[in-house]
Design a protein around this motif. Structure first.
Motif, PDB file in Angstrom:
ATOM      1  N   GLN A 120       1.083  -0.674  -0.701  1.00  0.00           N
ATOM      2  CA  GLN A 120       0.150  -0.009   0.305  1.00  0.00           C
ATOM      3  C   GLN A 120       0.674   1.420   0.137  1.00  0.00           C
ATOM      4  N   ASP A 121       0.458   2.270  -1.046  1.00  0.00           N
ATOM      5  CA  ASP A 121       1.622   3.313  -1.389  1.00  0.00           C
ATOM      6  C   ASP A 121       1.217   3.831   0.067  1.00  0.00           C
ATOM      7  N   VAL A 122       0.505   4.005   1.782  1.00  0.00           N
ATOM      8  CA  VAL A 122       0.567   5.443   2.736  1.00  0.00           C
ATOM      9  C   VAL A 122       1.594   4.962   2.856  1.00  0.00           C
ATOM     10  N   ILE A 123       2.237   3.476   3.293  1.00  0.00           N
ATOM     11  CA  ILE A 123       3.356   3.639   4.364  1.00  0.00           C
ATOM     12  C   ILE A 123       4.667   4.302   4.085  1.00  0.00           C
ATOM     13  N   TYR A 124       4.597   4.768   2.574  1.00  0.00           N
ATOM     14  CA  TYR A 124       5.907   5.245   2.543  1.00  0.00           C
ATOM     15  C   TYR A 124       5.907   7.040   3.629  1.00  0.00           C
ATOM     16  N   TRP A 125       4.293   7.163   3.344  1.00  0.00           N
ATOM     17  CA  TRP A 125       4.614   8.709   3.726  1.00  0.00           C
ATOM     18  C   TRP A 125       3.818   9.379   4.566  1.00  0.00           C
TER      19      TRP A 125
END
Length: 211
Positions: free
Chosen positions: A103-108
């Motif tokens: 999931q992309d949001v784990i990076y931000w």
């Protein structure tokens, strides 16, 4: 922009695919420019992913300022769009390299955990050359724990992976795009991609947008 039906589908599935954004002339111009860039920096550097090329490369700036792309993103985040970052993804084949479910949001660090990722196809992207795959509705499952992938060849920078059940994975759909098309996905939707088993390059640029 997006139609009410497309917005409803996005809210249900967490993604939209196959949206036309560039004509044939724009596609060829972008591919020629990317080929020149690729020859300049080398395949290995390109495959590992290059961030924020839109600050340096005119072809990348043209991609992220495409009015059709911005209109579609604006339909979801509103008229004031903050482009948080861009990243170029390129898979060469044949290869066993893949992108694990994530999931992309784990990076931000975002509160709330909401971002829109527009994926712009520079090449034709299909199942054979390792297109992105989405699990419909997974943006409604919250943030899943990301462990470490056990299989070699994961292109994610920190070797992250979310493990899903066989039933959940069976729901996955291929994000097949023609060059010049875009997909849009929610930052929480689970996605990944299989290896590129073809001899064709699979290249695209992701632009992460928030309001």
């Amino acid at each position: 922009g997006l139609t009410p039906q497309q917005i409803e589908a996005f809210e249900t599935d967490g993604f939209l695919v196959g949206i036309d954004a560039a004509d044939a002339e724009q596609v060829h111009r972008t591919q020629d420019a990317f080929r020149a860039f690729e020859n300049r920096v080398g395949h290995e550097k390109v495959q590992t992913g290059l961030g924020n090329l839109h600050f340096e490369e005119p072809f990348a700036w043209e991609l992220v300022t495409n009015p059709k792309v911005l209109d579609c993103v604006g339909s979801l985040v509103g008229p004031d769009i903050l482009l948080m970052r861009t990243r170029t993804f390129c898979k060469y084949g044949p290869s066993n390299d893949f992108v694990a479910w994530h999931q992309d949001v784990i990076y931000w660090v975002l509160s709330p955990p909401f971002a829109i990722n527009a994926w712009i196809a520079i090449d034709d992207c299909d199942a054979e050359n390792g297109c992105v795959r989405f699990i419909p509705g997974s943006h409604q499952w919250g943030i899943r724990e990301h462990g470490e992938a056990s299989q070699a060849g994961n292109l994610l920078s920190q070797n992250q992976q979310v493990t899903f059940s066989a039933e959940e994975e069976r729901r996955a759909v291929d994000n097949e795009l023609r060059a010049g098309q875009i997909s849009i996905h929610h930052g929480l939707v689970a996605h990944g991609s299989r290896p590129n088993h073809s001899t064709r390059r699979r290249c695209g640029m992701a632009m992460v947008c928030v309001s």
